[in-house]
Design a protein around this motif. Structure first.
Motif, mmCIF file in Angstrom:
data_model
loop_
_atom_site.group_PDB
_atom_site.id
_atom_site.type_symbol
_atom_site.label_atom_id
_atom_site.label_comp_id
_atom_site.label_asym_id
_atom_site.label_seq_id
_atom_site.Cartn_x
_atom_site.Cartn_y
_atom_site.Cartn_z
ATOM 1 N N ILE A 2 0.837 -1.202 0.000
ATOM 2 C CA ILE A 2 0.000 0.000 0.000
ATOM 3 C C ILE A 2 0.872 1.252 0.000
ATOM 4 N N ALA A 3 2.071 1.161 0.581
ATOM 5 C CA ALA A 3 2.984 2.304 0.572
ATOM 6 C C ALA A 3 3.490 2.598 -0.841
ATOM 7 N N ASP A 4 3.593 1.570 -1.677
ATOM 8 C CA ASP A 4 3.937 1.785 -3.085
ATOM 9 C C ASP A 4 2.754 2.364 -3.855
ATOM 10 N N HIS A 5 1.568 1.919 -3.497
ATOM 11 C CA HIS A 5 0.355 2.273 -4.234
ATOM 12 C C HIS A 5 -0.085 3.707 -3.946
ATOM 13 N N ILE A 6 0.074 4.153 -2.707
ATOM 14 C CA ILE A 6 -0.353 5.497 -2.308
ATOM 15 C C ILE A 6 0.770 6.481 -2.628
ATOM 16 N N PRO A 7 0.474 7.574 -3.327
ATOM 17 C CA PRO A 7 1.539 8.521 -3.698
ATOM 18 C C PRO A 7 2.105 9.230 -2.473
ATOM 19 N N LEU A 8 3.397 9.549 -2.544
ATOM 20 C CA LEU A 8 4.027 10.280 -1.444
ATOM 21 C C LEU A 8 3.392 11.654 -1.285
ATOM 22 N N GLU A 9 3.084 12.305 -2.395
ATOM 23 C CA GLU A 9 2.383 13.589 -2.353
ATOM 24 C C GLU A 9 0.886 13.332 -2.508
ATOM 25 N N VAL A 10 0.123 13.713 -1.519
ATOM 26 C CA VAL A 10 -1.299 13.391 -1.505
ATOM 27 C C VAL A 10 -2.052 14.235 -2.542
ATOM 28 N N PRO A 11 -2.822 13.606 -3.440
ATOM 29 C CA PRO A 11 -3.574 14.358 -4.469
ATOM 30 C C PRO A 11 -4.870 14.933 -3.905
ATOM 31 N N ARG A 12 -4.733 15.838 -2.952
ATOM 32 C CA ARG A 12 -5.897 16.351 -2.214
ATOM 33 C C ARG A 12 -6.869 17.089 -3.126
ATOM 34 N N ALA A 13 -6.346 17.995 -3.945
ATOM 35 C CA ALA A 13 -7.226 18.815 -4.789
ATOM 36 C C ALA A 13 -7.990 17.951 -5.783
ATOM 37 N N ALA A 14 -7.307 16.995 -6.410
ATOM 38 C CA ALA A 14 -7.973 16.127 -7.384
ATOM 39 C C ALA A 14 -9.033 15.265 -6.710
ATOM 40 N N ALA A 15 -8.721 14.750 -5.511
ATOM 41 C CA ALA A 15 -9.692 13.917 -4.796
ATOM 42 C C ALA A 15 -10.927 14.731 -4.425
ATOM 43 N N ARG A 16 -10.718 15.961 -4.000
ATOM 44 C CA ARG A 16 -11.864 16.813 -3.643
ATOM 45 C C ARG A 16 -12.705 17.146 -4.868
#
Length: 381
Positions: free
Chosen positions: A167-181
């Motif tokens: 899951i650490a590979d799958h989740i980006p280090l930089e969180v795509p907050r704006a795109a998710a919102r």
């Protein structure tokens, strides 16, 4: 079958095992594009071409009492699955988590000469350390998600490899907050709380009421708050009456799955203890961990525990970095109060995000590749 195209058996219980196994399958298929994979798995594994012989949710039980209630059915599935695998032996059996189900199956196939791999070390460092003897009889190799685990197995003479956490590979280090919102129709200025009561039916029954009631308390104090709740497949019918009872009128956005989208978009999560707490940590989100189960199951677990933490982020950081409200302490009032402490302390949230970023780097090890290499060694390929 062509020697380049192995036939593997995998068994994964519940949603977290489905995710882990699907990421592993991606790595295996890079090495062996035509491999066949059969056994028990969920929708993410099936999307990778996996052939599931039973519905995965048959294995999704929560605590001792729930397991006892479904013991006859689960034991029957394990016996039939073992019979089927022994009639046409795979090159390797990979049990993904679910140790109470998988270790017995692995032991039976290992005794019959089938190589066995257990992916996700049971939490013998947290409780039930005596299971290491069962693991010795069951697994030829253990794939460990956390860096301190292989030493435990080496001392016991069991082959083990640290592969990091997929899951650490799958989740980006930089969180795509704006795109998710944007995908969820939320604005950048919204304060968003994600409710994650679990992916098993019994978790929903025990934990969702407290989280929903806590959300109602928060909404009364701060009407501007937005709430999202990812619903695991098949659980909407169970959740709807709980929402009507414990959070009537709450402006709650229900999502079809999309737990990662909810975690990327939120400012804070109220969350059931389990793999989802690690996912929340990798999204660098502050959280309030809640944990409830049948009283008898809780008494048994409490007596067997070796350390003070329940949540994976706290276990890995060896600190109460995030609050844990366990059993009778998991009241709506306590959950709401802990949530407000996070919302009112952005400096504390930033400090936690830095710690979670360090943890993300530690766990990001290209797990699918490392695990595939270890499985290839077991296969002698």
């Amino acid at each position: 079958m062509n020697r380049a195209d192995p036939r593997l058996a995998l068994v994964a219980g519940e949603a977290s095992g489905d995710l882990l196994a699907s990421l592993l399958l991606g790595g295996l298929r890079q090495r062996w594009p035509q491999l066949r994979a059969q056994g028990i798995g969920g929708p993410k594994m099936i999307a990778q071409g996996f052939e599931s012989w039973w519905p995965q949710d048959k294995l999704a039980v929560f605590g001792y009492v729930d397991a006892l209630r479904h013991y006859r059915e689960i034991a029957g599935i394990r016996r039939e699955l073992g019979d089927r695998l022994l009639q046409d032996k795979p090159e390797v059996l990979i049990g993904v988590d679910a140790p109470d189900f998988n270790l017995g199956l692995e032991e039976r196939l290992k005794a019959a000469g089938v190589p066995t791999v257990h992916f996700v070390s049971p939490s013998i460092w947290a409780w039930r350390g005596g299971r290491i003897e069962k693991i010795r009889r069951s697994a030829d190799h253990v794939l460990c998600l956390f860096p301190f685990e292989p030493q435990i197995y080496e001392r016991a003479g069991i082959a083990a490899t640290y592969v990091g956490h997929p899951i650490a590979d799958h989740i980006p280090l930089e969180v795509p907050r704006a795109a998710a919102r944007a995908q969820l129709g939320l604005s950048d200025n919204d304060t968003v709380i994600a409710l994650l009561p679990g992916s098993r039916r019994s978790e929903i029954r025990y934990i969702a009421p407290s989280l929903l009631a806590a959300a109602m308390l928060l909404a009364r104090q701060r009407p501007e708050l937005k709430f999202v709740l990812p619903v695991a497949p098949g659980l909407r019918a169970l959740l709807d009456p709980l929402i009507a009872e414990h959070a009537p009128g709450l402006a709650l956005q229900l999502l079809d799955g999309q737990s990662h989208g909810a975690l990327a978009a939120c400012d804070l999560t109220l969350i059931a203890s389990g793999t989802a707490t690690l996912e929340a940590a990798l999204f660098k989100r502050p959280m309030v961990i809640a944990y409830r189960l049948h009283a008898l199951s809780w008494q048994i677990m409490k007596r067997l525990a070796y350390q003070p933490w329940v949540g994976l982020p706290n276990i890995l950081l060896r600190d109460f970095a995030v609050p844990e409200l366990i059993q009778n302490a998991a009241t709506p009032q306590a959950i709401a109060a802990a949530a407000l402490e996070w919302l009112d302390d952005p400096v504390r949230c930033e400090q936690l995000a830095r710690r979670f970023t360090e943890l993300h780097h530690l766990l990001r090890q290209n797990t699918a590749q490392r695990a595939t290499d270890a499985i290839a060694q077991v296969l002698g390929r």
